[in-house]
Enzyme design. Sequence first.
Site, PDB file in Angstrom:
ATOM      1  N   HIS A 143      99.719 -15.342  88.808  1.00 34.93           N
ATOM      2  CA  HIS A 143      98.313 -15.076  89.133  1.00 34.93           C
ATOM      3  C   HIS A 143      97.645 -14.770  87.794  1.00 34.93           C
ATOM      4  O   HIS A 143      98.275 -14.172  86.910  1.00 34.93           O
ATOM      5  CB  HIS A 143      98.133 -13.826  89.981  1.00 34.93           C
ATOM      6  N   ASP A 203      98.290 -11.347  86.487  1.00 32.53           N
ATOM      7  CA  ASP A 203      99.671 -10.969  86.142  1.00 32.53           C
ATOM      8  C   ASP A 203      99.831 -11.146  84.635  1.00 32.53           C
ATOM      9  O   ASP A 203     100.570 -10.418  83.984  1.00 32.53           O
ATOM     10  CB  ASP A 203     100.723 -11.898  86.767  1.00 32.53           C
TER      11      ASP A 203
HETATM   12  C1  XUL Z   1     101.880 -12.597  99.049  1.00 28.08           C
HETATM   13  C2  XUL Z   1     102.344 -13.799  98.350  1.00 28.08           C
HETATM   14  C3  XUL Z   1     101.625 -14.127  97.092  1.00 28.08           C
HETATM   15  C4  XUL Z   1     101.412 -15.580  96.874  1.00 28.08           C
HETATM   16  C5  XUL Z   1     100.555 -15.933  95.693  1.00 28.08           C
HETATM   17  O1  XUL Z   1     102.568 -12.309 100.221  1.00 28.08           O
HETATM   18  O2  XUL Z   1     103.281 -14.454  98.767  1.00 28.08           O
HETATM   19  O3  XUL Z   1     102.294 -13.549  96.032  1.00 28.08           O
HETATM   20  O4  XUL Z   1     102.632 -16.254  96.725  1.00 28.08           O
HETATM   21  O5  XUL Z   1      99.316 -15.312  95.719  1.00 28.08           O
END
Ligand code: XUL
Length: 441
Positions: free
Chosen positions: A106, A109
């Site tokens: 993300h 992150d």
């Molecule tokens: C949350 C989840 C996230 C997604 C990306 O449950 O799985 O981490 O993979 O936003």
Amino acid sequence: MALLGDKEFFKGIGEIKYEGKNSDNPMAFKFYNPDQVVAGKTMREHFKFAVAYWHTLCGTGGDPFGPGTKVFPWSTASDPIKAAEDKADAAFEFITKMGFDYYCFHDHDLVDEGATLAESEKRVQKTVEYLKQKQEASGVKLLWGTANCFSNPRYMNGAASNPNFDVVARAGAQIKIALDATIALGGENYVFWGGREGYMSLLNTDMKLEQDNIGRFLNMAKDYARSQGFKGVFFIEPKPMEPTKHQYDFDAATSINSLRAYGLENDFKLNIEVNHATLAQHTFQHELQVAANAGMLGSIDANRGDYQNGWDTDQFPNNVMETAEAMLVFLKSGGLQGGGVNFDAKTRRNSTDLEDIFHAHIGGADTFARALLIANAVLENSPYQSLLDNRYSSFAKGKGSEFAQGKLSLMDLYDYAGKNGEPEQISGKQELFENILNQYS
Ligand code: XUL
Ligand code: CO
């Protein structure tokens, strides 16, 4: 600038190698043999294993009852860019030592959000420049990028589904920056997980407008990325609940319907996560099959839930037999379209040694590899496929075949059934199918 080898965070741990199932070395793969060919592809190509930045580099173990327990040596710098570079050094050291080829992130992150949108953008861009060099030096690639449009309090009422246009626009700006970062790093895919795209109470929610807004928003994001030359696949990651009570992308079937309703079916596929499937009261293999049936099996977020509780525990995969059932679907549908297997999983709060992160990923990779070998043996050597074909053989001949080709009317069924009499009772043979899976494991 520190590139590979200048600094070591995971001291005393070398490259993880395949040693076979008789090895007692905890720092070796027992089943994941990257270059072993199974069903025409190497394991490395089948899986495209990826490390999830948010868990592995950022997750210190906080839960609703207490703070994090893990002190990561790469998280000590107070300057945000220095901290981001240290984290990137640790990430690439870890991925390289695991022998994996991919990572996922993300936006925030990678580097902490700044006080303004402009400051956040500058930080992401600087970090992307650094990551580019890490990628070049190591050969590690970006499987997918995404934007965290669910943690910041501004998104408490949703991002693209927010009732306030100003927040929708803010989310749009953030996703534009995350798309730019993904494209700059040669990301192969881009993910949308609608963390807060849902609602808590219908009393204060215009569901139709919120869903239409998400449809419009995803089209804008897709058009922008395509205009910037992005050729990869967009993924929707279904999840039924948590953090919101009702999430719009509840499961694979619901998400496929939305993609078709908003004209997104040619650019989007699904990223199926094990623990999200089970929260939706489905099996992982069910969700894979639903996606595959629609030609939308794009990627996997590998983890597992817990049978005794009902939330997203994101544990590392270790159930070989369940994963083997999933790998049957995986192999029969020709694998993943664009994506890979991303370990969206975290070590437990009391697993506080750095080596635990290696044990976790080794176990996850071995679980998928062993499951793939089982599924392949079942398909290649056992009577499984012929039993399955036999179960449906009435559609391969006579009137059944005409029906399957769409050549019959309801009157034809009436005439046929009238002449045919009461159908013969045919066993489903579930226990025999289960025994075959067990026998080839
Ligand atoms: C949350 C989840 C996230 C997604 C990306 O449950 O799985 O981490 O993979 O936003
Ligand atoms: Co996920």
